[in-house]
Design a protein around this motif. Structure first.
Motif, short mmCIF file in Angstrom:
data_model
loop_
_atom_site.label_atom_id
_atom_site.label_comp_id
_atom_site.label_asym_id
_atom_site.label_seq_id
_atom_site.Cartn_x
_atom_site.Cartn_y
_atom_site.Cartn_z
N GLU A 176 38.44 45.76 40.42
CA GLU A 176 38.08 46.50 41.63
C GLU A 176 38.63 45.74 42.83
OE1 GLU A 176 37.22 48.71 44.34
OE2 GLU A 176 36.10 49.49 42.60
N ASP A 177 39.36 46.45 43.73
CA ASP A 177 39.99 45.76 44.86
C ASP A 177 39.07 45.64 46.08
OD1 ASP A 177 39.98 48.39 45.63
OD2 ASP A 177 42.15 48.62 45.69
N SER A 178 37.90 46.29 46.06
CA SER A 178 36.94 46.14 47.15
C SER A 178 35.95 45.05 46.79
CB SER A 178 36.20 47.47 47.39
OG SER A 178 35.10 47.27 48.25
N ARG A 212 32.97 45.43 44.07
CA ARG A 212 33.09 44.57 42.88
C ARG A 212 31.84 43.72 42.70
NH1 ARG A 212 37.51 42.36 44.12
NH2 ARG A 212 36.80 40.25 44.66
N SER A 247 41.21 41.84 40.94
CA SER A 247 41.32 42.76 42.08
C SER A 247 42.58 43.62 42.02
CB SER A 247 41.30 41.97 43.40
OG SER A 247 42.38 41.04 43.42
N SER A 248 43.43 43.41 41.02
CA SER A 248 44.65 44.22 40.90
C SER A 248 44.99 44.40 39.43
CB SER A 248 45.82 43.53 41.63
OG SER A 248 46.15 42.32 40.98
N LEU A 298 43.90 51.13 42.88
CA LEU A 298 43.89 49.68 43.07
C LEU A 298 44.96 49.27 44.07
CD1 LEU A 298 43.64 48.55 39.31
CD2 LEU A 298 41.79 48.51 40.99
N MET A 299 44.76 48.13 44.64
CA MET A 299 45.74 47.57 45.55
C MET A 299 46.98 47.17 44.75
SD MET A 299 44.79 43.98 47.37
CE MET A 299 44.38 42.99 45.98
#
Length: 640
Positions: free
Chosen positions: A531-533, A537, A555-556, A578-579
């Motif tokens: 999770e990128d937030s 997350r 995160s990615s 995702l980022m």
């Protein structure tokens, strides 16, 4: 101590060598498989001709050219004819005199595995005694002697035929046993009825297809075995089959509610008489549930296509009407005009609300089954519905038979039941009354929700059209979308809706949803959370840890791929967006290609989002927001 296969083979060969008759077995490719010592001795074969693998053609060629069958003008033609006869594998018996003056009987019959076995018996002594009897018995007439000889030959031929028949009977017995075993293993009821529609064969699967029906039905009529209601549905097809018309049709079992597909095939050989009907019945309940859900989804998509453009234009028109009426409302108008303006405004706003309800019906909606504790669910429903009912109307809820959670779309089910309870309240009106909700399983196939009221019941037109969109009996008070929404939500879940009037005069609405016990809670494991937030997350991480899971975070997609090889990883839970250049769907597909199986996606994107639509059906999908209960119910559904 068990005997080895080699020992059994050696014992068999020893036993064959001890018998006084010659024996040979050729396989389906016309190659020698087995022979005994007497076979080589009787025909004086060289050693190479009694080895397994020697062809029948080589053997016959050797015998023909050696003169075993006498003088033959065209040896190759004789060889070809004998090979063709061998390929036909026809049982036979014959007697012939060999070039050395000895007589031999030859009897052969085919084997079920292919090939054939042949037994050769030296009958020279029998023939000698026949000749002695003919020469020395002057008192016996020539005809009596001839008859005696023919009788002796016939007896030997009959003995060979009996041997062949015994082998054929054994083969038929084995085939019948295999056929019965196969039919018993099939997940279908296979049966045969005669012309009087009385069962003459069954594989004892009837009770597994139609619970409550007997297993032993041979000798029973179709009406006795199936019951009056079910037999009435299939009787026309049975009579058509007796006329020569095969057919397949589906019906619902009156007792269990299961959907049954039945095939009827006339029992007829060629153009001969029809002796009865073969019946094949299968339980297709799950198939019909899935089919109903797919059909309803397609209907919704078509309705969305038809209404989206109209709704857009209609919304624009309503916006213009609302704007103009608002301007009129601010002007000084003649007496009574203000009331007209306010009525127009009210109607326009009601049109806007109607557009929202149409969008909720025709727009895309996903079924979200979760594990539901039905007794607790119904208790919450009672708390929600209670305040909406006037003092004179009571709500009673009865539930039984639910010891484990079941998979249901709790949100849509709650909406449907509240809708039915409010409809029942309106049907009762201002007088005192009773609304009853009964919930129980039906043969572990359906969950039945039955809402009954003490109102005036459905009119004939309502029974026929109540599930149609925009049909209402409330005049201007109703939109006509309530029951159609209930029907839509139920059908999307693979269920069905039925309306009827009770004997007391009230109405009864029955919902049936598929009975699916929820999977057991999965044990704690190691979860890779992607999770990128940071805030989301952290929140999801705490939910997972509260369930006993250990959590690894990324995160990615690229970071997650690097962590996916950690030993003991049980589950990957990734956000859809995702980022970076890769999405959660890209990550899920990449991990699947590497052999990872337990992967789930989560997203806050709407159902119409293209990426969410692409992921839907490929991987389990958890919509955001979600709480601990929803997450705990979702994780066991993620299977590898």
């Amino acid at each position: 101590m068990p005997i080895s296969d080699d020992a059994i083979t050696q014992l068999t060969r020893t036993g064959l060598n001890l018998i006084q008759q010659a024996l040979s077995i050729f396989d389906s490719d016309l190659n020698l498989a087995v022979c005994n010592r007497r076979y080589q001795e009787m025909f004086d074969f060289p050693p190479d001709y009694v080895l397994p693998g020697i062809s029948f053609e080589e053997t016959i060629r050797f015998l023909v050219y050696r003169g075993e069958y006498g003088q033959i003008e065209n040896p190759e033609e004789a060889i070809r004819a004998r090979i063709e006869a061998a390929r036909a594998f026809v049982p036979h018996y014959m007697e012939r005199m060999r070039p050395n003056g000895r007589w031999v009987s030859v009897e052969g019959f085919p084997l079920p595995q292919g090939g054939w076995v042949t037994v050769y018996t030296d009958i020279t002594e029998v023939r000698y005694h026949q000749q002695m009897l003919r020469a020395r018995s002057a008192e016996l007439s020539e005809q009596l002697l001839s008859n005696s000889e023919r009788l002796s030959e016939t007896n030997r031929a009959l003995s060979a035929a009996n041997t062949s028949l015994s082998a054929a009977k054994a083969q038929l017995t084995e085939m019948e046993a295999r056929t019965r075993l196969t039919t018993e293993m099939m997940p279908a009821h296979i049966a045969h009825v005669d012309r009087s529609l009385r069962y003459t064969y069954t594989n004892r699967r009837l009770s597994s297809i139609m619970p409550g029906r007997p297993q032993q039905i041979i000798g029973l009529t179709g009406r006795e075995a199936l019951g009056e209601a079910n037999f009435g549905k299939i009787e026309p097809y049975l009579h058509n089959a007796l006329k020569g018309d095969a057919s397949v049709f589906e019906f619902t079992d009156a007792g269990s509610g299961r959907r049954i597909r039945a095939a009827f095939t006339p029992d007829q050989m060629g153009t001969g008489p029809i002796n009865g009907v073969y019946i094949l019945s299968m339980d297709i309940t799950e198939e019909s549930q899935a089919r109903a859900a797919v059909m309803q989804t397609r209907k919704r998509e078509l309705a969305a296509q038809l209404t989206s453009g109209l709704a857009h234009d209609f919304a624009n028109l309503l916006t213009i009407i609302l704007g103009l009426q608002s301007r009129l409302d601010r002007l000084v108008l003649p007496k009574g005009a203000k009331d007209l303006v306010r009525s127009t405004l009210g109607a326009a706003r009601r049109g806007g609300a109607l557009l929202d309800r149409i969008a909720s019906i025709s727009g895309r909606r996903e079924v979200r089954p979760v594990a539901v504790d039905l007794p607790a669910f119904l208790k919450d429903l009672e708390l929600l519905a209670g305040p909406t009912l006037p003092k004179g109307i009571r709500l009673e809820i009865h539930a039984s038979g639910f010891s484990v959670p079941v998979l249901l779309d709790a949100g849509s089910l709650q909406d449907s039941l509240l809708n039915l309870i409010l409809n029942a309240k309106d049907a009762i009106g201002p007088k005192p009354g009773l609304i009853t909700l009964d919930v129980h399983p039906v043969h572990e196939t359906w969950i039945e929700f039955s809402v009954t009221d003490t109102g005036t019941g459905f009119s004939a037109e309502a029974l026929d059209r109540a599930l149609d969109p925009f049909f209402t009996t409330k005049g201007g008070e109703g939109s006509g979308l309530g029951l159609s929404m209930v029907y839509d939500q139920t059908t999307l879940s693979g269920g069905m809706v039925r309306l009827e009037n009770t004997e007391q005069g009230g109405a009864r609405v029955e919902l049936r949803l598929p009975y699916r016990p929820a999977p057991r809670q999965s044990p704690p494991g190691m979860v890779l959370l992607v999770e990128d937030s940071d805030e989301i997350r952290e929140s999801v991480r705490e939910l997972l840890r509260s369930m006993g899971h250990s959590v690894i975070e990324a995160s990615s997609a690229s970071e997650a791929e690097a962590l996916a090889d950690i030993p003991g990883l049980d589950l990957v839970l990734t956000d859809l967006y995702l980022m970076g250049s890769k999405t959660g769907l890209d990550l899920a597909r990449a991990l699947t290609a590497r052999g990872f199986t337990r992967i789930a996606l989560m997203t806050s994107a709407p159902p119409a989002d293209p990426l969410r639509a692409a992921a839907h059906g490929e991987f389990p999908l958890l919509p955001k927001p979600f709480d601990a209960k929803t997450l705990a119910q979702f994780l066991p559904t993620v299977t590898g």
